[in-house]
Design an enzyme around this catalytic site. Structure first.
Site, PDB file in Angstrom:
ATOM      1  N   GLY A 168      10.680 -16.067   3.513  1.00 11.88           N
ATOM      2  CA  GLY A 168       9.848 -15.535   4.593  1.00 11.88           C
ATOM      3  C   GLY A 168       9.857 -14.023   4.560  1.00 11.88           C
ATOM      4  N   GLY A 169       9.646 -13.451   5.737  1.00 11.56           N
ATOM      5  CA  GLY A 169       9.593 -11.992   5.837  1.00 11.56           C
ATOM      6  C   GLY A 169      10.879 -11.329   5.377  1.00 11.56           C
ATOM      7  N   GLY A 191      -5.545   8.130 -23.834  1.00 12.75           N
ATOM      8  CA  GLY A 191      -5.011   8.459 -22.517  1.00 12.75           C
ATOM      9  C   GLY A 191      -3.509   8.216 -22.465  1.00 12.75           C
ATOM     10  N   ALA A 192      -3.049   7.247 -23.260  1.00 11.25           N
ATOM     11  CA  ALA A 192      -1.617   6.923 -23.244  1.00 11.25           C
ATOM     12  C   ALA A 192      -0.793   8.112 -23.740  1.00 11.25           C
ATOM     13  CB  ALA A 192      -1.355   5.681 -24.078  1.00 11.25           C
TER      14      ALA A 192
END
Ligand code: HXC
Length: 514
Positions: free
Chosen positions: A169-170, A404-405
């Site tokens: 859960g949370g 770009g790398a």
């Protein structure tokens, strides 16, 4: 006085049993340890100082009014690891399944607040059925109080979460905000909704282990940074991690002695990169030769293996390594690798751990899957993280640094302090074949023998661009170095960079592309 002391001792002794012997037995039968046994393994012998042993839960509903367990299911306090202070909490599954009550949360928040004031790391040993159902919104509030402190402490002190049972859960969001998550195979699991809810909502049949077990989170989701076979190994692994970390954002990691004999040339480094640039090799072989003996401590080992991240010692200094892995997907940068790398860079930068970046990257991974899932946004995280980092940053390009790398992998342009390349480096906009097919498309098509024209153009391109010297001419590479001398060069360089000071412009906070 004597009687009073005896009463105190007996009260304290009673807390040692948590929810009682039967429940401890059941825990042991499952191969699990108690909250206190775990602490004993985690911390330096005899160093644990417990606080808030007399805290009791306050709930009066659903039979809880009869519950009289001192400490209320979480053990909190302070201890030392490798002689350095830490704050810790350890949830006790024998008390209502380690479920989190209002008072439980208060105890945890107390040690977290103190840890921030003292500048000491926080380690949470999690084993809990989640919010204490009988308390309703008060326990939810308790979780939120912890989440807030996790957030405020982020970047102030290292926070480590060890998952040793359920975390559902949370409740998963406290570990998720912390810096590192450890899980144990076959006995710990994390999920927002369990298999039953999954079945109802999506009609999928899935086991606890498959949905949120250690291996799932270490390899598929990337939620877990470390997994181990059992609890003891896990806790020993946490101790090992602590060797590389400073106490807080103003502190520096401790330096260690190292063997100066290892400064001699490492000839083996010259035999790792294959002659054929399209053949893979294992970047971990290079890492092993660059770092102090056996000091590489890998993070996220089973996730996005096309990038390697981890701590190491180089010349005794704690250094974070980010390296492309040419043996997996040719070391390409994809969404998962970018996110993995970015988070690690940000941790190191937040805690004054210098960065060594080893580059052999053909570019970003093409394809609809990557584009539609946001490689632009996620790749930007890695770029952003390197650009914003002000710790000492050293890059070594071993082979490919394309497109770009090249920019992203801690290039000079984004404040790499010292950027080295091996003579085998190929630094260009793209790989030879793709480049030639674009820029000489017409000539190749018009040639009498297109294949031989393509090969000729390829040879020209390789000759001209597939090397480190054009970048070095412009000062984008500070030096082209003999591979065998890399270890001594980077030790020298990190030593020089010890006095580095760099700052980012004043602002409230940056807006990293999330
Ligand atoms: C109160 C709880 C509890 C809980 C377990 N117990 N979870 N008591 N609140 N959340 C108690 C059980 O009643 C039992 O008490 C003891 O702990 C051990 O539990 P068992 O079920 O016997 O153990 P086991 O079979 O190992 O199963 C463990 C478990 C299961 C998988 C954790 O107990 C379970 O599913 N619990 C509920 C989990 C859950 O849904 N929690 C809420 C999640 S939502 P006795 O007295 O019999 O020993 C949440 C929200 C957080 O946490 C939100 C933050 C924003």
């Amino acid at each position: 006085m004597k009687n009073k002391i005896a009463r105190l001792i007996s009260l304290k002794d009673s807390t040692k049993l948590g929810g009682g012997e039967e429940k401890i037995k059941a825990l042991h039968q499952k191969g699990k340890l108690t909250a206190r046994e775990r602490i004993e393994i985690l911390v330096d012998e005899g160093s644990f100082q417990e606080i808030d042993v007399f805290v009791k839960q306050r709930s009066k509903d659903f039979g809880l009014e009869k519950m009289e367990i001192l400490g209320d299911g979480v053990v909190t306090g302070y201890a030392k690891i490798h002689g350095k202070d830490i704050a810790l909490y350890s949830q006790d599954f024998t008390v209502l399944g380690g479920s989190l009550s209002e008072t439980n949360a208060e105890k945890i928040c107390k040690i977290m607040n103190t840890a921030m004031k003292l500048g000491i790391p926080v380690i949470g040993l999690n084993d809990s059925g989640g919010a204490r159902i009988q308390e309703g919104v008060r326990s939810l509030g308790g979780y939120a109080d912890i989440f807030l402190l996790n957030t405020l402490a982020s970047g102030v002190v290292p926070q480590i979460s060890v998952i040793l049972g359920p975390c559902a859960g949370g409740a998963v969001y406290s570990p998720a905000i912390t810096d590192f998550i450890f899980m144990v195979k076959n006995s710990s699991y994390m999920f927002v909704t369990g298999p039953n809810v999954v079945k109802t909502v999506t009609h999928e049949d899935v086991t606890f282990e498959d949905l949120g077990g250690a291996e799932t989170h270490a390899s598929k989701s990337g939620v877990a940074h470390f997994i181990n076979e059992n609890e003891i190994e896990t806790l020993v692994h946490v101790r090992k991690l602590m060797e590389y970390l400073p106490q807080n954002f103003m502190d520096k990691p401790e330096e260690k002695e190292y063997d100066h004999a290892t400064l001699t040339p490492q000839k083996k480094l010259e035999a790792i990169i294959p002659e054929n640039p399209n053949k893979p090799y294992d970047m971990k072989e290079i890492i092993a030769l660059l770092v102090d003996e056996d000091s590489f401590f890998e993070v996220h080992k089973n996730y996005a293996e096309n990038i390697i991240v981890g701590f190491s010692r180089i010349g005794g200094m704690s250094v974070g390594i980010i390296a492309n892995q040419p043996s997996i997907l040719a070391g390409v940068l994809d969404i998962n690798a970018s996110v993995k790398g970015a988070r690690f860079v940000r941790f190191c930068d937040a805690f004054n751990i210098p960065l060594l970046v080893l580059v052999d990257v053909p570019g970003f991974l093409p394809g609809t899957d990557q584009e539609w899932n946001g490689i632009i946004r996620h790749g930007a995280k890695l770029l952003f993280a390197f650009s914003e980092a002000t710790v000492p940053k050293v890059t070594v390009i071993t082979r490919k640094a394309y497109g770009g790398a090249y920019d992203v992998m801690n290039s000079k342009h984004i404040r790499g302090d010292f950027n080295f390349a091996w003579p085998s480096a190929e630094i260009a906009v793209m790989g030879p074949k793709g480049a030639v097919e674009i820029i000489f498309k017409k000539e190749i098509a018009a040639a009498e023998n297109p294949e031989s024209e393509l090969n000729k153009k390829l040879n020209d391109y390789v000759e001209k661009f597939a090397n480190p010297y054009i970048a070095a001419e412009r000062g984008f590479i500070d030096d082209v170095i003999v591979p065998s001398e890399t270890r001594s060069r980077i030790i020298q360089t990190f030593s020089l960079l010890k006095t580095k000071v760099d700052r980012n412009p004043k602002k409230k906070h940056s807006n990293i592309p999330l």
